[in-house]
Design an enzyme around this catalytic site. Structure first.
Site, PDB file in Angstrom:
ATOM      1  N   GLU A 266       0.858  -1.194   0.000  1.00  0.00           N
ATOM      2  CA  GLU A 266       0.000   0.000   0.000  1.00  0.00           C
ATOM      3  C   GLU A 266       0.876   1.220   0.000  1.00  0.00           C
ATOM      4  OE1 GLU A 266      -2.882   0.875   3.112  1.00  0.00           O
ATOM      5  OE2 GLU A 266      -3.326  -1.263   3.282  1.00  0.00           O
ATOM      6  N   GLU A 328      -9.390  10.244   4.127  1.00  0.00           N
ATOM      7  CA  GLU A 328      -9.542   8.800   3.904  1.00  0.00           C
ATOM      8  C   GLU A 328     -10.524   8.487   2.779  1.00  0.00           C
ATOM      9  OE1 GLU A 328      -9.310   5.945   7.558  1.00  0.00           O
ATOM     10  OE2 GLU A 328     -10.336   7.765   8.167  1.00  0.00           O
TER      11      GLU A 328
END
Ligand SMILES: *[C@@H]1O[C@H](CO)[C@@H](O)[C@H](O)[C@H]1NC(C)=O
Ligand SMILES: *[C@@H]1O[C@H](CO)[C@@H](O)[C@H](O)[C@H]1NC(C)=O
Ligand SMILES: *[C@@H]1O[C@H](CO)[C@@H](O)[C@H](O)[C@H]1NC(C)=O
Length: 361
Positions: A266, A328
């Protein structure tokens, strides 16, 4: 008649499309992996996503945070590989062979190899949970899953587990990188030995987004900057991504496993932040992810790992509207309607321009 319309079509094609085709050939094309997170209520169906990625992008591998059967079915026959994730809470039950076999039979064997399952990520950032039960069962679960895969002849599926950079007690400068004391010999040496034995990669989630200060923003974004000098090696780092990976490399080397492959499971940068949040903008997300893709696809590696390649999975494929905070919710390369939030050079531009320029002039 048929010949005439074909000629007309060709003339139409020539006049209306040659410009866009010429311009698109100048666009570099990169391959990349993406994390396909699904914490949203407005995403296209897995089948639409699979078709979109296959026909319109150069994304050739995805990672998901579960074993969603609809996604696993949708990617069958696409040639796009899938990395699946074991839920953190499932780890203790997989530490013994019968549990691991049952898990593989339910979540892998019905789909693989029509769907190419590349890695099983055993939990996500388990060390960061500080949960002693999960940590104690992590490597046994990885080993049991490996045995279960082998006994089912699914030998091409590799087993790993992604780590946050919180596994390092020191990461700056990169030459001082080391695993947290107590975890180095007890946890990481055995995990790295497993990777060495099973030819599987050590997975890390480096996020310069979480590591920059106002004076290192350009360094974090791969923009021109004054560099950060590492007196331990005499290397002048020009981007934080390389520095973070080299800190991991140094920590691995200290316990004797610098040759184990690294996968970037990630990394990413949001395009929208909270009001006044420093360093977050569309332009910065484009700079980070666009330059990251060019950098990892260049194959030049890092200062301590020259010419090594790192399979890299950007976080994330989509903006996810049910995540908690504004940043987010805005890590995506694409909007739920499949339009790019910004173009990082992974669209198959010829087809896209063809459709834009010719079908909807
Ligand atoms: C795995 O392969 C071996 C050798 O080809 C074969 O004997 C065995 O039956 C296979 N096992 C399974 C579960 O397919
Ligand atoms: C590091 O590189 C940058 C950019 O090339 C340069 O401006 C800087 O002077 C260098 N610093 C050191 C200590 O070599
Ligand atoms: C990396 O690749 C370049 C270009 O092919 C080569 O000149 C160099 O020696 C390589 N470095 C290492 C450490 O393999």
């Amino acid at each position: 008649m048929a010949v005439l319309s074909a000629t007309k079509l060709l003339i139409f094609f020539f006049f209306s499309c040659h410009l866009s085709i010429f311009s698109s050939t100048a666009t570099a094309v990169y391959t990349i992996g993406v994390n396909y997170g699904t914490i949203a209520d407005n995403l296209p169906t897995p089948a639409q996503v699979a078709n979109f990625l296959k026909t319109k992008t150069n994304i050739d591998r995805i990672k998901i945070f579960d074993t969603n059967p609809d996604i696993l079915k949708a990617f069958a026959g696409t040639g796009i590989s899938v990395t699946v994730t074991v839920g953190n809470g499932d780890i203790p039950s997989l530490a013994k062979l019968p549990g691991a076999k049952a898990w593989i039979e339910k979540n892998i064997l019905p789909y693989h190899p029509k769907t190419i399952i590349r890695y099983i990520a055993v939990g996500n950032e388990i060390l960061a949970t500080s949960d002693k039960t999960l940590i104690a069962h992590l490597l046994p679960a990885m080993k049991a899953l490996r045995s279960a895969l082998d006994s089912a002849n699914a030998t091409s599926v590799k087993v790993s587990t992604p780590h946050s950079l919180g596994i390092l007690s020191t990461s700056e400068p990169p030459s001082a990188g080391k695993f947290r004391k107590g975890y180095d010999k007890l946890i990481f040496a055995p995990i790295l030995e497993f990777h060495k034995q099973t030819k599987s990669p050590f997975m890390v989630n480096p996020y310069p987004y979480f590591g920059f200060k106002p004076q290192t923003l350009d360094y974090a974004l791969f923009k021109p900057n004054g560099g950060v000098f590492d007196a331990g090696t005499g290397i002048n780092y020009t981007n934080m991504f390389d520095a973070q990976l080299d800190a991991v490399y140094t920590a691995m080397k200290r316990v004797g496993y610098e040759d184990v492959d690294l996968v970037v499971a990630e990394t990413g940068w949001p395009s929208v932040g909270d009001p006044g949040q420093p360093g977050v903008s569309l332009e910065n997300a484009l700079s980070y992810n666009g330059n990251l893709i060019k950098h990892v696809d260049s194959g030049k590696g890092t200062p301590l790992m020259p010419n090594r390649t790192f399979e890299t999975y950007i976080f994330a494929l989509f903006n996810e509207n049910l995540k908690e905070s504004v940043p987010e919710r805005n890590f995506g390369l694409f909007k739920p309607d499949l339009n790019p939030v910004y173009d990082v050079g992974i669209l198959r531009s010829e087809q896209v321009n063809f459709l834009d320029g010719c079908v909807n002039p």
